[in-house]
Design an enzyme around this catalytic site. Structure first.
Site, PDB file in Angstrom:
ATOM      1  N   THR A  19      -8.999  -1.681   3.364  1.00  0.00           N
ATOM      2  CA  THR A  19      -8.959  -0.301   2.841  1.00  0.00           C
ATOM      3  C   THR A  19      -7.534   0.505   3.732  1.00  0.00           C
ATOM      4  OG1 THR A  19     -10.469   0.252   4.487  1.00  0.00           O
ATOM      5  CG2 THR A  19     -11.116   0.303   2.314  1.00  0.00           C
ATOM      6  N   ARG A  76     -18.475   1.933   6.991  1.00  0.00           N
ATOM      7  CA  ARG A  76     -18.203   3.033   6.196  1.00  0.00           C
ATOM      8  C   ARG A  76     -17.516   3.085   4.928  1.00  0.00           C
ATOM      9  NH1 ARG A  76     -16.019   3.097  11.482  1.00  0.00           N
ATOM     10  NH2 ARG A  76     -13.986   2.162  10.632  1.00  0.00           N
ATOM     11  N   CYS A  90       5.177  -5.825  14.088  1.00  0.00           N
ATOM     12  CA  CYS A  90       6.073  -5.640  12.925  1.00  0.00           C
ATOM     13  C   CYS A  90       7.597  -5.470  13.560  1.00  0.00           C
ATOM     14  CB  CYS A  90       5.724  -4.192  12.533  1.00  0.00           C
ATOM     15  SG  CYS A  90       5.067  -2.884  13.625  1.00  0.00           S
ATOM     16  N   HIS A 112      10.955   0.366   9.660  1.00  0.00           N
ATOM     17  CA  HIS A 112      11.316   0.456  10.933  1.00  0.00           C
ATOM     18  C   HIS A 112      12.715   0.234  11.313  1.00  0.00           C
ATOM     19  CE1 HIS A 112       7.362   0.743  12.246  1.00  0.00           C
ATOM     20  NE2 HIS A 112       7.014  -0.464  12.738  1.00  0.00           N
TER      21      HIS A 112
HETATM   22  N1  NAP Z   1       0.934  -0.954  10.253  1.00  0.00           N
HETATM   23  C1  NAP Z   1       1.934  -1.713  10.487  1.00  0.00           C
HETATM   24  O1  NAP Z   1       2.941  -1.913  10.352  1.00  0.00           O
HETATM   25  C2  NAP Z   1       1.198  -2.969  11.236  1.00  0.00           C
HETATM   26  C3  NAP Z   1       1.975  -4.057  11.427  1.00  0.00           C
HETATM   27  C4  NAP Z   1       1.594  -5.307  11.923  1.00  0.00           C
HETATM   28  C5  NAP Z   1       0.168  -5.012  12.724  1.00  0.00           C
HETATM   29  N2  NAP Z   1      -0.594  -4.185  12.327  1.00  0.00           N
HETATM   30  C6  NAP Z   1      -1.817  -4.163  12.903  1.00  0.00           C
HETATM   31  O2  NAP Z   1      -2.685  -4.256  11.619  1.00  0.00           O
HETATM   32  C7  NAP Z   1      -3.952  -3.678  12.120  1.00  0.00           C
HETATM   33  C8  NAP Z   1      -4.425  -2.703  10.998  1.00  0.00           C
HETATM   34  O3  NAP Z   1      -3.183  -1.632  10.720  1.00  0.00           O
HETATM   35  P1  NAP Z   1      -3.132  -0.466   9.676  1.00  0.00           P
HETATM   36  O4  NAP Z   1      -1.992   0.141   9.726  1.00  0.00           O
HETATM   37  O5  NAP Z   1      -3.499  -1.284   8.401  1.00  0.00           O
HETATM   38  O6  NAP Z   1      -4.446   0.311  10.190  1.00  0.00           O
HETATM   39  P2  NAP Z   1      -5.352   1.337   9.145  1.00  0.00           P
HETATM   40  O7  NAP Z   1      -4.604   1.733   7.962  1.00  0.00           O
HETATM   41  O8  NAP Z   1      -6.062   2.568  10.217  1.00  0.00           O
HETATM   42  O9  NAP Z   1      -6.326   0.449   8.718  1.00  0.00           O
HETATM   43  C9  NAP Z   1      -7.413  -0.139   9.483  1.00  0.00           C
HETATM   44  C10 NAP Z   1      -8.456  -1.136   8.704  1.00  0.00           C
HETATM   45  O10 NAP Z   1      -9.143  -1.677   9.649  1.00  0.00           O
HETATM   46  C11 NAP Z   1     -10.584  -1.290   9.234  1.00  0.00           C
HETATM   47  N3  NAP Z   1     -11.589  -1.422  10.077  1.00  0.00           N
HETATM   48  C12 NAP Z   1     -11.776  -0.747  11.177  1.00  0.00           C
HETATM   49  N4  NAP Z   1     -12.719  -0.842  11.881  1.00  0.00           N
HETATM   50  C13 NAP Z   1     -13.415  -1.836  11.278  1.00  0.00           C
HETATM   51  C14 NAP Z   1     -14.573  -2.542  11.682  1.00  0.00           C
HETATM   52  N5  NAP Z   1     -15.474  -2.277  12.539  1.00  0.00           N
HETATM   53  N6  NAP Z   1     -15.054  -3.506  10.815  1.00  0.00           N
HETATM   54  C15 NAP Z   1     -14.126  -3.962   9.672  1.00  0.00           C
HETATM   55  N7  NAP Z   1     -13.096  -3.264   9.567  1.00  0.00           N
HETATM   56  C16 NAP Z   1     -12.639  -2.313  10.197  1.00  0.00           C
HETATM   57  C17 NAP Z   1     -10.444  -0.022   8.370  1.00  0.00           C
HETATM   58  O11 NAP Z   1     -11.607  -0.042   7.471  1.00  0.00           O
HETATM   59  P3  NAP Z   1     -12.332   1.344   7.163  1.00  0.00           P
HETATM   60  O12 NAP Z   1     -11.319   1.976   6.268  1.00  0.00           O
HETATM   61  O13 NAP Z   1     -13.754   0.892   6.680  1.00  0.00           O
HETATM   62  O14 NAP Z   1     -12.357   2.245   8.429  1.00  0.00           O
HETATM   63  C18 NAP Z   1      -9.116  -0.422   7.531  1.00  0.00           C
HETATM   64  O15 NAP Z   1      -9.348  -0.990   6.547  1.00  0.00           O
HETATM   65  C19 NAP Z   1      -3.561  -3.019  13.577  1.00  0.00           C
HETATM   66  O16 NAP Z   1      -4.479  -3.992  14.653  1.00  0.00           O
HETATM   67  C20 NAP Z   1      -2.502  -2.966  13.609  1.00  0.00           C
HETATM   68  O17 NAP Z   1      -1.754  -3.135  14.892  1.00  0.00           O
HETATM   69  C21 NAP Z   1      -0.124  -3.113  11.776  1.00  0.00           C
END
Ligand code: NAP
Length: 354
Positions: free
Chosen positions: A11, A39, A131, A243
């Site tokens: 999500t 959630r 990233c 970025h």
């Molecule tokens: N965004 C980037 O450019 C990028 C690049 C490289 C790496 N990352 C890494 O990827 C990860 C996610 O980034 P994002 O940007 O996608 O964040 P995000 O939009 O905040 O999404 C977080 C995701 O993790 C899920 N989640 C949170 N707590 C959880 C739990 N206890 N059990 C299962 N699922 C859970 C959330 O589900 P719910 O909706 O149910 O809360 C949601 O699907 C981070 O570690 C980030 O550092 C991000």
């Protein structure tokens, strides 16, 4: 039979993009499962143009029978669930920071160090770099091969999508608040992001650098060469997706701008757009939704011996996260998990057309 793939964090910004990229590239999956926190039970996410998947809870999910997990639920969650999934027989390709520097976990950018993928056998986990690191090492690799990098100084201009969905909402809300003269209250980011820039990404380290800056240095050394010195300043900017990086390189051997451009041009995954006019360089808004790492403004840096400067831009959710993970999955599937397992029909079963 195709592969069974689970997307953890489905999500979120990265998870949704992973589902898009899997569908776009017709990854040979005959089952794709969307997992998130409890959630999100009851929510549904899109898969490709026509399908939606019901979101299931990670906590109670049984990974037996799953071949590949694409994971982005945050570092703490990944630390807890990835060994469980690996133990059940899946290979986890993880986007969080948790596993990247584990010596038994390969850290992979397929254009740079694809052979490292073989190391997945140790723990059943492969890490996707940060990233900002990914787009930088894609651009540095052909130049390093040409003239051997000694030192890199980089300043990043990182979009809010790199900090997740909530940070994107915060930029939107604050921008609106500025126009209607409402109070600005930083919630997810540390300071006002609308019409501002913030030189603080991730936590501060003892030496005064931030963890994001540290990650760029240690990850570059793990992926490319342990002898490269990296000095990074990482800055969050009010851009939704994409970025940018201003990179200054110092090489051991002489390198001309023409030779650098040629090497960059002939590298898979790089698109050189470099003309000295208004249209001759790429900005984050133009890179959003694209797969390439764009290199512009290649020029000599006369302030050091064998110096070169350049501007590097990429979509942080695609090449910086989801696309890189799916590219790893493609190599893993083709080379180590028995190939493409024949032609697989596009997924329809779990989803309802909307
Ligand atoms: N965004 C980037 O450019 C990028 C690049 C490289 C790496 N990352 C890494 O990827 C990860 C996610 O980034 P994002 O940007 O996608 O964040 P995000 O939009 O905040 O999404 C977080 C995701 O993790 C899920 N989640 C949170 N707590 C959880 C739990 N206890 N059990 C299962 N699922 C859970 C959330 O589900 P719910 O909706 O149910 O809360 C949601 O699907 C981070 O570690 C980030 O550092 C991000």
């Amino acid at each position: 039979m195709g592969f069974k793939v689970a997307v953890v964090g489905a999500t979120g910004n990265v998870g949704r993009e992973m589902l898009s990229v899997l569908a776009e590239r017709e990854f040979p999956a005959d089952d794709v499962i969307a997992l998130a926190s409890s959630r999100s039970i009851g929510k549904r996410v899109s898969f490709g143009d026509d399908d939606v998947l019901d979101v299931q809870a990670l906590d109670s999910f049984d990974f037996r029978g799953i071949d590949i997990v694409l994971s982005s639920p945050g570092a703490k969650v990944s630390a807890a669930f990835a060994p469980r999934a690996a133990k059940a027989g899946a290979v986890v390709i993880d986007n969080t920071s948790h596993w990247r520097m584990d010596p038994d976990v390969p850290l992979v950018v397929p254009e740079v160090n694809p052979k490292a993928i073989a190391g997945f056998q140790k723990r059943g986990i492969i890490a996707n770099p940060n990233c900002s690191t990914i787009q930088m090492v894609v651009a540095l690799k052909p130049l390093h091969d040409l003239a051997k990098l000694k030192r890199v100084v980089v300043a990043t201009y990182q979009s809010v999508s790199g900090a997740g969905r909530e940070a994107m909402d915060e930029l939107f809300r604050q921008t609106r608040a500025v126009y209607v003269n409402d109070q600005i209250k930083p919630e997810h980011l540390t300071k006002q992001i609308a019409f501002n820039v913030i030189p603080h990404i991730d936590v501060f380290m003892e030496d005064g650098s931030t963890k994001e800056e540290w990650k760029m240095a240690v990850e570059t050394r793990k992926i490319l060469d342990p002898d490269i010195a990296v000095s990074a300043t990482c800055v969050r900017v009010p851009v939704f997706i994409g970025h940018a990086e201003a990179i200054n390189c110092e090489f051991a051997r002489p390198i001309t701008v023409a030779a650098a451009r040629d090497a960059l041009r002939s590298t898979r995954g790089i698109n050189v757009v470099d003309h000295r006019n208004d249209a001759g360089y790429v900005t984050p808004a133009e890179a959003a939704g694209e797969d390439a790492v764009y290199v512009s403004r290649v020029r000599a840096d006369p302030t050091v011996t064998n110096g070169l400067a350049m501007w590097v831009v990429a979509d942080n959710l695609r090449k910086g996260a989801a696309l890189n993970a799916v590219q790893i999955a493609e190599v893993l599937a083709d080379t180590y998990l028995g190939g493409r397992r024949g032609k697989v029909e596009p997924l329809r079963r779990r989803a309802e057309t909307v």
